[in-house]
Scaffold this motif. Sequence first.
Motif, PDB file in Angstrom:
ATOM      1  N   LYS A 175      -7.324   2.029   3.438  1.00 55.53           N
ATOM      2  CA  LYS A 175      -6.258   1.471   2.586  1.00 55.53           C
ATOM      3  C   LYS A 175      -6.817   0.972   1.259  1.00 55.53           C
ATOM      4  O   LYS A 175      -6.211   1.142   0.211  1.00 55.53           O
ATOM      5  N   GLU A 176      -7.999   0.353   1.318  1.00 54.61           N
ATOM      6  CA  GLU A 176      -8.623  -0.132   0.078  1.00 54.61           C
ATOM      7  C   GLU A 176      -8.882   1.036  -0.871  1.00 54.61           C
ATOM      8  O   GLU A 176      -8.645   0.940  -2.078  1.00 54.61           O
ATOM      9  N   TRP A 177      -9.376   2.154  -0.342  1.00 50.16           N
ATOM     10  CA  TRP A 177      -9.608   3.352  -1.148  1.00 50.16           C
ATOM     11  C   TRP A 177      -8.285   3.855  -1.729  1.00 50.16           C
ATOM     12  O   TRP A 177      -8.185   4.162  -2.908  1.00 50.16           O
ATOM     13  N   GLN A 178      -7.257   3.912  -0.900  1.00 50.01           N
ATOM     14  CA  GLN A 178      -5.976   4.432  -1.360  1.00 50.01           C
ATOM     15  C   GLN A 178      -5.283   3.520  -2.362  1.00 50.01           C
ATOM     16  O   GLN A 178      -4.441   3.973  -3.126  1.00 50.01           O
ATOM     17  N   ASN A 179      -5.630   2.262  -2.386  1.00 50.12           N
ATOM     18  CA  ASN A 179      -5.070   1.342  -3.372  1.00 50.12           C
ATOM     19  C   ASN A 179      -5.866   1.329  -4.671  1.00 50.12           C
ATOM     20  O   ASN A 179      -5.458   0.692  -5.636  1.00 50.12           O
ATOM     21  N   GLY A 180      -6.990   2.045  -4.704  1.00 54.86           N
ATOM     22  CA  GLY A 180      -7.828   2.084  -5.901  1.00 54.86           C
ATOM     23  C   GLY A 180      -7.266   3.017  -6.964  1.00 54.86           C
ATOM     24  O   GLY A 180      -6.453   3.901  -6.694  1.00 54.86           O
ATOM     25  N   GLU A 181      -7.701   2.823  -8.172  1.00 53.59           N
ATOM     26  CA  GLU A 181      -7.193   3.593  -9.317  1.00 53.59           C
ATOM     27  C   GLU A 181      -7.525   5.080  -9.233  1.00 53.59           C
ATOM     28  O   GLU A 181      -6.713   5.922  -9.609  1.00 53.59           O
ATOM     29  N   GLU A 228      -5.233   6.241   8.234  1.00 50.81           N
ATOM     30  CA  GLU A 228      -5.012   5.362   7.086  1.00 50.81           C
ATOM     31  C   GLU A 228      -5.106   3.889   7.468  1.00 50.81           C
ATOM     32  O   GLU A 228      -5.322   3.035   6.611  1.00 50.81           O
ATOM     33  N   ASP A 260      -4.974  15.207   3.361  1.00 54.21           N
ATOM     34  CA  ASP A 260      -4.407  14.274   2.391  1.00 54.21           C
ATOM     35  C   ASP A 260      -4.190  14.994   1.060  1.00 54.21           C
ATOM     36  O   ASP A 260      -3.158  14.812   0.408  1.00 54.21           O
ATOM     37  N   TYR A 266      -7.917   6.976  -6.560  1.00 48.63           N
ATOM     38  CA  TYR A 266      -7.028   7.603  -5.588  1.00 48.63           C
ATOM     39  C   TYR A 266      -5.619   7.738  -6.149  1.00 48.63           C
ATOM     40  O   TYR A 266      -5.007   8.801  -6.064  1.00 48.63           O
ATOM     41  N   LYS A 267      -5.116   6.670  -6.717  1.00 54.31           N
ATOM     42  CA  LYS A 267      -3.751   6.688  -7.246  1.00 54.31           C
ATOM     43  C   LYS A 267      -3.574   7.746  -8.333  1.00 54.31           C
ATOM     44  O   LYS A 267      -2.521   8.362  -8.445  1.00 54.31           O
TER      45      LYS A 267
END
Length: 185
Positions: free
Chosen positions: A162-168, A156, A132, A170-171
């Motif tokens: 997905k919750e991790w990837q939608n977090g600030e 994913e 990633d 990660y972003k």
Amino acid sequence: KQWYQRRVAITAGDGDVQVTQSAAVARYLARRIGLMPSDEKDLTLCEMVEQEVYDLKLRMSITCYDPYKSYMPGAPASEIGKHDYDFLKAAFEKRLRERLEQLDKLYEKGFLLGSDESKICYADFLAYEFMDHARAFCPECFEVAPNFVRFMGLFEGLKGVKEWQNGEVYKAGQYINSPMAKWAK
């Protein structure tokens, strides 16, 4: 103090077990939560993928962090060395493509050891986490590995990812490299 006391310690419920070093921690946790295969052939395959991931991770770190620059205030830096980021990135991309082509064959089934979530193993977590990062660093390299890209999509879809990837965090990419890296995302 001993060196390991300055690191994160993991305490197991069956007594105090302190584990340091990322590979040892990953294996320890995999055994504890059932993500370590018991079959010798599967275990060997996982260990090979694990070590390939660590090799690529080291190469990416060498590319992103200038060893001649002082990162600590007051620490000496080299006056004669030169960090050639472009050369190192091109070499990393070449190696990544070669390794992705090999990994692509191993991930034909979906996950490393099988086609469904029940076959997920610790090497899948290690491979996904690093790849990633690598995908953010040089996304064009992944064109050579459709099976591996499909594996990343399956991963994913796992609960919590997905919750991790939608977090600030990660972003913002703050989980990859520190701000002192040549490429920090």
